[in-house]
Structure formats: structure tokens, C-alpha cells
Write a protein that holds these residues in place. Structure first.
Motif: not given
Length: 151
Positions: A15-16, A19, A23, A36-40
């Protein structure tokens, strides 16, 4: 938190990897300008410690080993940033050790925040009702109280 199984680790990194393109594009933005990138999940303090934010709560609640449910009369107190007293505890996970991270739920199983236990569940049974059981770290009320500094 529990360690991931091999299958869960594989799924997580698959999954990572989807992205990574995002990134790479985000690296062109200056570090001070990127929120932030995604969820902080949190921030590093100037002293090098990591402080979890309330934005991590859905993920912590999903995988939490130790949980504490509070009574309705203690809900608002916790949501205003106060510690949890023994009188407000409805139930807790058995054998929760002292100084362990816990997720705080209301009586309807809705995660309200997280904190650190002041005493183990065995020691808690012997305390008076006004004694602190959980030290407050973060709660969903922070979305309103600290919205200008949350990110």
C-alpha cells in the motif's frame, strides 16, 4: 501496539509503495512549507521526542491492545483535557500495566482520545475514587481547542 504479522507487513508496504510517486513529488516542496504527506501522526519536538497528534486516533484505536472505557459523567472532563479519575472509569482491559499507552473510549465504544496509565489495573482497584488512573495526552476536543496549531 502489537507487532505486524508477515502478511500484514507485506500488505502495508504494498500500500505504501503506491504512494511513492506522490512522495517524490512532495520532496520538491521545501521542508518548512510542507505540512504533511498523507495522515499526520504527530510531530518531532525540538528536543527530538515524538508527540502523537489526535489525527492518529483512528489508527491507534483500531490496533490498541489496552483500552479504557469511561462513564458519561467523565466524558466532558476528558474532552476538556483533564486526566481520567478512577470514579470516571467504567471498565478497562485486564492486566494493563503501569505507564502503558491506552485508548480512551466512551460507553458507546467511540474512541475519544489516548493517554498513559498512572497505575496498573490491579493497583487501580485499591485506589480512592478521586485518584488519577490515566494521564491525558490527546483527545478529540483538540480539533476545536488547538485547530490553529494542530498541523
Amino acid at each position: 501496539m502489537r507487532p505486524l504479522t508477515d502478511e500484514e507487513t507485506k500488505t502495508f508496504f504494498e500500500k505504501l509503495s503506491k504512494y511513492e510517486a506522490i512522495m517524490r513529488q512532495a520532496t520538491s516542496i521545501g521542508r518548512t512549507n510542507l505540512i504533511s504527506l498523507g495522515i499526520c501522526f504527530g510531530k518531532f519536538t525540538k528536543s527530538g521526542k515524538f508527540r502523537l497528534h489526535i489525527t492518529a486516533l483512528p489508527y491507534l484505536a483500531q490496533y490498541a491492545t489496552y483500552k479504557i472505557w469511561i462513564k458519561p459523567n467523565g466524558e466532558m472532563s476528558f474532552l476538556y483535557g483533564n486526566n481520567v479519575a478512577k470514579a470516571h472509569v467504567k471498565r478497562a482491559t485486564d492486566d494493563t500495566p503501569e505507564h502503558q499507552g491506552v485508548v480512551i473510549y466512551n460507553s458507546n465504544d467511540i474512541p475519544l482520545g489516548f493517554g498513559v496509565t498512572a497505575r496498573s489495573t490491579v493497583d487501580t482497584r485499591k485506589l480512592d475514587p478521586s485518584a488519577i488512573v490515566v494521564f491525558h495526552q490527546s483527545d478529540v476536543g483538540e480539533y476545536l481547542r488547538d485547530e490553529d496549531t494542530l498541523f
